[in-house]
Design an enzyme around this catalytic site. Structure first.
Site, PDB file in Angstrom:
ATOM      1  N   ARG A  93      33.782 -10.890   6.683  1.00 23.29           N
ATOM      2  CA  ARG A  93      34.942 -10.961   7.419  1.00 23.29           C
ATOM      3  C   ARG A  93      35.763  -9.686   7.777  1.00 23.29           C
ATOM      4  NH1 ARG A  93      39.161 -15.594   6.391  1.00 23.29           N
ATOM      5  NH2 ARG A  93      40.060 -14.445   4.630  1.00 23.29           N
ATOM      6  N   LYS A 198      41.719  -9.666  10.300  1.00 21.92           N
ATOM      7  CA  LYS A 198      42.552  -9.492   9.490  1.00 21.92           C
ATOM      8  C   LYS A 198      43.209  -8.294   9.511  1.00 21.92           C
ATOM      9  CE  LYS A 198      43.511 -12.389   5.358  1.00 21.92           C
ATOM     10  NZ  LYS A 198      44.179 -13.788   6.078  1.00 21.92           N
ATOM     11  N   GLU A 234      47.312 -21.330  15.422  1.00 18.98           N
ATOM     12  CA  GLU A 234      47.502 -20.993  14.031  1.00 18.98           C
ATOM     13  C   GLU A 234      48.773 -21.562  13.657  1.00 18.98           C
ATOM     14  OE1 GLU A 234      45.911 -19.260  11.771  1.00 18.98           O
ATOM     15  OE2 GLU A 234      44.398 -17.943  13.038  1.00 18.98           O
TER      16      GLU A 234
HETATM   17  C1  LIG Z   1      44.095 -15.121   6.152  1.00 17.87           C
HETATM   18  C2  LIG Z   1      44.308 -16.011   7.076  1.00 17.87           C
HETATM   19  C3  LIG Z   1      44.235 -17.704   7.048  1.00 17.87           C
HETATM   20  C4  LIG Z   1      43.714 -18.090   5.953  1.00 17.87           C
HETATM   21  O1  LIG Z   1      42.369 -17.561   5.606  1.00 17.87           O
HETATM   22  P1  LIG Z   1      41.773 -18.187   4.342  1.00 17.87           P
HETATM   23  O2  LIG Z   1      40.162 -17.351   4.149  1.00 17.87           O
HETATM   24  O3  LIG Z   1      41.292 -19.388   4.136  1.00 17.87           O
HETATM   25  O4  LIG Z   1      42.620 -17.256   3.147  1.00 17.87           O
HETATM   26  C5  LIG Z   1      44.522 -18.334   8.299  1.00 17.87           C
HETATM   27  N1  LIG Z   1      45.245 -17.665   9.367  1.00 17.87           N
HETATM   28  C6  LIG Z   1      45.308 -16.485   9.371  1.00 17.87           C
HETATM   29  C7  LIG Z   1      46.118 -15.713  10.385  1.00 17.87           C
HETATM   30  C8  LIG Z   1      44.891 -15.593   8.318  1.00 17.87           C
HETATM   31  O5  LIG Z   1      45.522 -14.324   8.150  1.00 17.87           O
END
Ligand SMILES: *Cc1c(COP(=O)(O)O)cnc(C)c1O
Length: 353
Positions: A93, A198, A234
């Site tokens: 990712r 991210k 989200e």
């Molecule tokens: C990090 C994140 C998540 C959760 O992802 P995980 O891999 O389960 O920790 C969900 N939504 C957003 C916007 C994020 O930044």
């Protein structure tokens, strides 16, 4: 593993901390791992002691948000072994983000080596099994350089720090821990934008709507799809989950950050519990037909949503025992109290193993 380089034998092998009282806060551990990309090559700088970084003032990460992060948790099993959870998925990712921000990818071997070194170096800070705490791992990636123009950097830093943490919400998870969320009037991501990576900028943009929701007494904001403002996208920085009849459903959209927790819960639901599990669009209007709601991510694992408010409309959701089943199974796999049929645990080698 090599001989201990950092700690000498003492009576204790864990740090003198009240692990079971920790909140979800930063605690500076002794070491962080760092690597740099320069002249087309990644090289490790190993473990560093300074938690303050020294980077050029012209760095792209500081002005133009050329930055990425990841979040993972490391747990200690009942026999004291230390496990990460699906770290290769975090590396993938991060690299999809690096491609999007036009920076170099991080070799998976470097990502995993950094993870192993930083956890080994800070092993007295990995909370004991059963304490309810874990070691939070924060890899991040910065474009740096002496620069002023709007263009990708030619040098990069990859760093991983760790911090022992307790539950994200005080009180953790359970039938007395319902949280309310408010549908925001703001968007977190643009259509065809960068909501799926991210990158720090996505989160800076969420502070306004997030603060608005918290001021109104909610745990966080719920974001709708930025095209139609019709589908749930989200929940703060977590992915939405719901039960509709027998089925576990979760939103599908190109601007969602694909949670590894969600992916794992979908597999647990489908493969272990044999519940139908589906990724698809979920309209706000469909909340009328949903019997239970939650959100998920590494930090809080699963959060039961007991209330959603959208302007004049509101919905209440009871605690559903199936959230507990999913939570127990995922945590059981992560903490090695339960079989790992999917091969998700990643053992960090430590002294004597
Ligand atoms: C990090 C994140 C998540 C959760 O992802 P995980 O891999 O389960 O920790 C969900 N939504 C957003 C916007 C994020 O930044």
């Amino acid at each position: 593993m090599e001989k201990p380089r950092y700690y000498f034998p003492t009576e204790r092998d864990t740090a003198d901390l009240e692990f079971s009282d920790l909140g979800f806060d930063y605690l500076a551990c002794p070491y962080r791992f760092e690597a740099v990309f320069e002249h087309g090559l990644w090289r490790s700088r190993g473990l560093q002691e300074d938690n303050v970084m020294h980077i050029p003032e012209g760095s792209q990460c500081l002005h133009y948000g050329q930055q990425l992060f990841e979040g993972m948790k490391v747990h200690r099993g009942p026999e004291g072994k230390i496990y990460a959870f699906r770290p290769r998925d975090n590396a993938k990712r991060l690299n999809s983000g690096a491609r999007h921000l036009r920076g170099p990818e991080i070799p998976e071997a470097l990502f995993l080596r950094g993870l192993e070194e930083v956890v080994q170096g800070n092993h007295p800070y990995v909370p004991p099994h059963g304490s309810g705490a874990s070691l939070y791992v924060r890899p991040f990636y910065l474009g740096i350089g002496d620069n002023v123009g709007v263009k990708p950097a030619s040098r990069y830093v990859f760093r991983i720090f760790v911090s022992p943490v307790g539950p994200y919400y005080k009180g953790g998870f359970g039938p007395d821990q319902g949280k309310g969320f408010m549908v925001s009037k703001h968007d977190r991501a643009a259509p065809h934008g960068s909501g799926h990576i991210k990158a720090g900028g996505n989160y800076a943009a969420s502070f306004y709507p997030g603060t608005e929701a918290k001021k109104a007494g909610f745990a966080d904001a719920i974001y709708l799809d930025p095209v139609n403002r019709k589908y749930i996208e989200e929940v703060g920085a977590a992915n939405f989950l719901a039960f509709k009849g027998d089925a576990l459903i979760t939103p599908q959209s190109p601007s969602i950050l694909k949670s590894i927790t969600r992916l794992s819960l979908l597999e647990i639901a489908g493969e272990i519990f044999k519940w139908p599990a589906e990724e698809r669009e979920i309209a706000v209007d469909e909340l009328d037909e949903i019997s239970a709601a939650a959100c998920c991510g590494t930090a809080a694992v699963i959060t039961w949503i007991n209330r959603i408010v959208d302007g004049e409309r509101s919905w209440e959701f009871p605690f559903d025992e199936r959230w507990q089943q999913l939570y127990n199974t995922l945590l059981g796999i992560q903490t090695a109290t339960q079989d790992d049929p999917f091969g998700w645990r990643y053992e960090i080698p430590t002294m004597g193993s």
